[in-house]
Design a protein around this motif. Structure first.
Motif, PDB file in Angstrom:
ATOM      1  N   ALA A 133      -9.201  -4.560  -7.215  1.00 18.25           N
ATOM      2  CA  ALA A 133      -9.548  -3.248  -6.097  1.00 18.25           C
ATOM      3  C   ALA A 133      -8.210  -2.635  -5.676  1.00 18.25           C
ATOM      4  N   SER A 134      -7.284  -3.424  -5.330  1.00 16.06           N
ATOM      5  CA  SER A 134      -6.306  -2.808  -4.959  1.00 16.06           C
ATOM      6  C   SER A 134      -5.281  -2.008  -5.972  1.00 16.06           C
ATOM      7  N   LEU A 135      -5.340  -2.627  -7.284  1.00 17.81           N
ATOM      8  CA  LEU A 135      -4.639  -1.695  -8.221  1.00 17.81           C
ATOM      9  C   LEU A 135      -5.426  -0.497  -8.464  1.00 17.81           C
ATOM     10  N   ASN A 136      -6.535  -0.679  -8.476  1.00 15.03           N
ATOM     11  CA  ASN A 136      -7.252   0.537  -8.757  1.00 15.03           C
ATOM     12  C   ASN A 136      -7.076   1.646  -7.800  1.00 15.03           C
ATOM     13  N   ALA A 137      -7.169   1.260  -6.450  1.00 13.60           N
ATOM     14  CA  ALA A 137      -6.963   2.199  -5.397  1.00 13.60           C
ATOM     15  C   ALA A 137      -5.526   2.674  -5.576  1.00 13.60           C
ATOM     16  N   SER A 138      -4.400   2.047  -5.931  1.00 16.06           N
ATOM     17  CA  SER A 138      -3.232   2.509  -5.968  1.00 16.06           C
ATOM     18  C   SER A 138      -3.109   3.379  -7.298  1.00 16.06           C
ATOM     19  N   ALA A 139      -3.813   3.165  -8.451  1.00 16.78           N
ATOM     20  CA  ALA A 139      -3.729   4.095  -9.656  1.00 16.78           C
ATOM     21  C   ALA A 139      -4.370   5.243  -8.876  1.00 16.78           C
ATOM     22  N   ARG A 140      -5.598   5.387  -8.179  1.00 20.88           N
ATOM     23  CA  ARG A 140      -6.239   6.715  -7.817  1.00 20.88           C
ATOM     24  C   ARG A 140      -5.399   7.323  -6.777  1.00 20.88           C
ATOM     25  N   VAL A 141      -4.468   6.539  -5.746  1.00 21.59           N
ATOM     26  CA  VAL A 141      -3.506   7.254  -5.194  1.00 21.59           C
ATOM     27  C   VAL A 141      -2.576   8.140  -5.886  1.00 21.59           C
ATOM     28  N   GLY A 190       0.040 -10.052  -4.643  1.00 21.56           N
ATOM     29  CA  GLY A 190       0.450 -11.432  -4.278  1.00 21.56           C
ATOM     30  C   GLY A 190       1.961 -11.472  -3.655  1.00 21.56           C
ATOM     31  N   VAL A 191       2.323 -10.392  -3.059  1.00 24.09           N
ATOM     32  CA  VAL A 191       3.752 -10.175  -2.716  1.00 24.09           C
ATOM     33  C   VAL A 191       3.679 -10.839  -1.242  1.00 24.09           C
ATOM     34  N   LEU A 192       2.563 -10.794  -0.642  1.00 27.58           N
ATOM     35  CA  LEU A 192       2.858 -11.316   0.824  1.00 27.58           C
ATOM     36  C   LEU A 192       2.964 -12.754   0.651  1.00 27.58           C
ATOM     37  N   PRO A 193       4.189 -13.313   1.547  1.00 23.74           N
ATOM     38  CA  PRO A 193       4.491 -14.806   1.033  1.00 23.74           C
ATOM     39  C   PRO A 193       3.577 -15.588   1.960  1.00 23.74           C
ATOM     40  N   SER A 194       3.054 -16.708   1.433  1.00 20.20           N
ATOM     41  CA  SER A 194       2.306 -17.594   1.908  1.00 20.20           C
ATOM     42  C   SER A 194       3.271 -18.520   3.050  1.00 20.20           C
ATOM     43  N   SER A 195       2.444 -18.696   4.320  1.00 19.47           N
ATOM     44  CA  SER A 195       3.129 -19.663   5.239  1.00 19.47           C
ATOM     45  C   SER A 195       4.059 -18.634   6.251  1.00 19.47           C
ATOM     46  N   ALA A 196       4.138 -17.377   5.829  1.00 16.76           N
ATOM     47  CA  ALA A 196       5.095 -16.328   6.508  1.00 16.76           C
ATOM     48  C   ALA A 196       4.105 -16.111   8.073  1.00 16.76           C
ATOM     49  N   SER A 229      -4.519  -7.398   0.551  1.00 18.59           N
ATOM     50  CA  SER A 229      -5.361  -6.084   0.570  1.00 18.59           C
ATOM     51  C   SER A 229      -4.922  -5.111   1.767  1.00 18.59           C
ATOM     52  N   CYS A 230      -4.932  -5.560   2.835  1.00 16.16           N
ATOM     53  CA  CYS A 230      -4.365  -4.818   4.174  1.00 16.16           C
ATOM     54  C   CYS A 230      -2.832  -4.467   3.745  1.00 16.16           C
ATOM     55  N   ARG A 231      -2.195  -5.353   3.061  1.00 19.61           N
ATOM     56  CA  ARG A 231      -0.719  -5.036   2.927  1.00 19.61           C
ATOM     57  C   ARG A 231      -0.756  -3.797   1.721  1.00 19.61           C
ATOM     58  N   TRP A 232      -1.599  -3.826   0.895  1.00 20.68           N
ATOM     59  CA  TRP A 232      -1.638  -2.696   0.075  1.00 20.68           C
ATOM     60  C   TRP A 232      -2.081  -1.501   0.882  1.00 20.68           C
ATOM     61  N   ILE A 233      -3.070  -1.479   1.768  1.00 19.81           N
ATOM     62  CA  ILE A 233      -3.379  -0.439   2.307  1.00 19.81           C
ATOM     63  C   ILE A 233      -2.290   0.195   3.287  1.00 19.81           C
ATOM     64  N   GLY A 234      -1.755  -0.647   3.833  1.00 19.79           N
ATOM     65  CA  GLY A 234      -0.254  -0.167   4.418  1.00 19.79           C
ATOM     66  C   GLY A 234       0.610   0.426   3.570  1.00 19.79           C
ATOM     67  N   VAL A 235       0.806  -0.118   2.515  1.00 23.54           N
ATOM     68  CA  VAL A 235       1.797   0.497   1.387  1.00 23.54           C
ATOM     69  C   VAL A 235       1.201   1.866   0.953  1.00 23.54           C
ATOM     70  N   LEU A 236      -0.143   1.855   0.843  1.00 22.71           N
ATOM     71  CA  LEU A 236      -0.608   2.928  -0.035  1.00 22.71           C
ATOM     72  C   LEU A 236      -0.760   4.228   1.064  1.00 22.71           C
ATOM     73  N   LEU A 237      -0.875   3.902   2.498  1.00 24.21           N
ATOM     74  CA  LEU A 237      -0.827   4.913   3.213  1.00 24.21           C
ATOM     75  C   LEU A 237       0.517   5.601   3.578  1.00 24.21           C
ATOM     76  N   THR A 238       1.565   5.111   3.068  1.00 28.94           N
ATOM     77  CA  THR A 238       2.685   5.294   3.532  1.00 28.94           C
ATOM     78  C   THR A 238       3.104   7.192   3.472  1.00 28.94           C
ATOM     79  N   PRO A 239       2.686   7.785   2.312  1.00 26.68           N
ATOM     80  CA  PRO A 239       2.988   9.167   2.359  1.00 26.68           C
ATOM     81  C   PRO A 239       1.915   9.756   3.236  1.00 26.68           C
ATOM     82  N   LEU A 240       0.913   9.409   3.426  1.00 26.12           N
ATOM     83  CA  LEU A 240      -0.169  10.218   4.544  1.00 26.12           C
ATOM     84  C   LEU A 240       0.036   9.968   5.848  1.00 26.12           C
TER      85      LEU A 240
END
Ligand code: MSP
Length: 536
Positions: A388-396, A512-518, A451-462
């Protein structure tokens, strides 16, 4: 080649209104997106300060025109700063460098034989700064847009020989993509097909303008002067004007964003002026629609003007940006409805995105030692949230390239809805009470946080502000997409910075960029709910 993008240069006879704010916010989203794509962007905005309308307004306030312009131009600059606009240049048409450019440009056009002196007779609208010669208004001496009486003019003016450019302009306006959206193209094509007539580029008896060299008593018509602001914005104001340098400084523009009312000036008159001066033409002119309020045209007489200052102070940048970009199809007219505005902001941003982040961070902190859980099965690229994240990103990407902010916003929102649905179905709060479920609950939460991190990333320009807050809640850095100017005007440095932005944007769009145990910061709402009961 940089990506040069312009807003109109706004008249300083009044404070910024919602229309100018809308254009500027939309351009900001485009500029930020292009920076993330690795383009060195030159985002130009500024103020248009000459002409009768401004002279009269200054006179009525008993101010010298330049003092009046200084004051009002500053209010635009200040408001754009408060909206977080990332423009690279702010051009004022009363600067000496601009005047020098206008003189140099005029010399080229005159040398081409494209300037003739003729008598100008016609009905003039001071508010539009335009002669109204359409058949529809010829019989009635009142401006169809402003409903104010037209003024009769009969004076010698210098004319630009627009009629000489009939054929190249016909070809230009037919070219796919030059005028967008396509619905606006037909209107311009019809206008050009009706035959181009020379237009006057000077005025007599108008002191508040740039004097025309070699033609005593004439000052430049405000539109001839103002359009050239797009060029003077690109040149070094300290250096002598050199039109041949424009090519290495970002001309031609990739995109002029304007309101539909000033399309002819940008898609017909302006290209002809550039052809005459042997300068390249802009790639695209996008004419957006007009905003109304609760179904009514906004106007002082109706007392229903929405003040962008009030909106900013009472509702904040994210809320207004979201509403304008998400709800109004860019290119079409749009209606500002207060209830819908509040509902969308609360549902989309405070609930769908904000609550998702809040509850998933709270659960992760509580059950996984204050940090991001192990990836577990969520590490897989086949995980439904990865897909879903990759798909949203391509659509953005697709939507932003097409200047379809609405579709871009819907793609981000769609991802948040999917992640919410996933969380509700997996119900970690129930499973956590059962023994041996830690690993799979951890993986589910990881998937949602990622997914929340992707949302944050994809929201950047908007929504750059909300994007930063979402990412900060996940202990991630915001993406670089601010203006580089005036920190650097060196092409090499700008290219290097653009490359950094592109790398960051690409690196952030991997699953998978978000580091586990951060460690995760304590959950706090990223978006305040809007409670606006009285009219804005
Ligand atoms: N000074 C000229 C532009 C010169 S560009 C070289 C001018 N200025 S303006 O301040 O009157 O308008 C600026 C922009 O605001 C225009 O693009 C216009 O279309 C836009 N809007 C004015 N009212 C509007 C709405 N109600 N809704 C949306 N945009 C509208 O024109």
């Amino acid at each position: 080649m940089p990506f040069t993008l312009t807003t109109p240069l706004y008249y300083v006879n009044d404070k910024p209104h919602l229309g100018s704010t809308y254009t500027t916010l939309a351009c900001d989203a485009i500029a930020r997106y292009q920076r993330l794509r690795g383009q060195p962007v030159v985002f130009i905005t500024g103020t248009d300060e000459h002409g009768l309308k401004i002279q009269r307004t200054a006179d009525a306030k008993a101010l010298a025109p330049l003092d009046f312009c200084d004051r009002n131009s500053e209010s635009f600059r200040d408001l754009w700063t408060r909206w977080g606009i990332s423009h690279d240049r702010f051009i004022r048409t009363t600067t000496p460098a601009h005047r020098a450019l206008v003189e140099r440009f005029f010399a080229r056009v005159e040398a081409k034989g494209d300037v003739v002196e003729k008598r100008q007779q016609g009905w003039y609208c001071v508010a539009c700064e335009e002669f109204k010669d359409d058949p529809a208004s010829a019989s009635s001496p009142s401006c169809p847009i402003h409903q104010r009486p037209l003024e009769w003019r009969d004076e010698p003016n210098l004319f630009f020989r627009l009629s000489h450019y009939q054929q190249p302009i016909e070809e230009l306006v037919r070219r796919e993509g030059f005028i967008a959206p396509a619905s606006r193209q037909r209107e311009v094509e019809n206008f050009v097909a009706g035959g181009l007539r020379d237009f006057s580029i000077s005025r007599v008896n108008l002191p508040w303008g740039i004097p025309v060299p070699g033609h005593p008593g004439h000052t430049f018509y405000v539109w001839f002067d103002a359009l050239l602001g797009y060029l003077s914005a690109l040149l070094d104001p300290e250096a002598p004007v050199d039109l041949d340098q424009l090519a290495s400084r970002g001309w031609p523009a990739q995109l002029h964003v304007i309101g539909k009312d000033i399309l002819r000036f940008h898609a017909v008159f302006w290209p002809a002026m550039l052809l005459s001066a042997d300068l390249p033409l802009p790639e695209r002119v996008f004419g957006h629609g007009f905003l109304t309020r609760e179904g009514q045209k906004m106007g002082k007489t109706l007392g229903n003007v929405l003040d962008p200052e009030v909106l900013l102070e009472r509702c904040g940048r994210d809320a207004v940006r979201w509403y304008l970009l998400r709800d109004i199809p860019f290119g079409e007219d749009g209606d500002f409805q207060q209830k819908r505005f509040c509902d969308l902001v609360n549902n989309d941003l405070a609930n769908t995105i904000g609550n998702l982040l809040n509850r998933s961070v709270s659960m992760a902190r509580k059950w996984f030692a204050g940090g991001v859980p192990p990836r577990g099965e969520a590490a897989s690229a086949d995980h439904p949230l990865a897909v879903a994240s990759l798909n949203a990103s391509a659509r953005v990407d697709q939507a932003m390239e097409a200047l379809d902010f609405r579709r871009a916003a819907e793609a981000v929102l769609g991802l948040a809805e999917t992640a919410n649905g996933y969380l509700n179905v997996q119900a970690p709060w129930t499973r956590m009470k059962q023994p041996g479920q830690d690993a799979s609950v951890g993986a589910d939460l990881y998937g949602v946080l990622e997914s929340c991190r992707w949302i944050g990333v994809l929201l950047t320009p908007l929504l750059p502000d909300l994007s930063s807050r979402v990412l900060a809640q996940l202990a991630c850095a915001p993406l670089p997409c601010d203006s580089l100017w005036p920190a650097t005007s060196e092409a090499a440095t700008a290219l290097a910075a653009a490359e950094t932005a592109r790398t960051a944007w690409e690196a952030a769009r991997r699953w998978g960029v978000l580091p586990s145990s951060a460690p995760l910061p304590e959950a706090s709402p990223v978006m305040q709910r809007l409670e606006v009961l009285d009219p804005l």
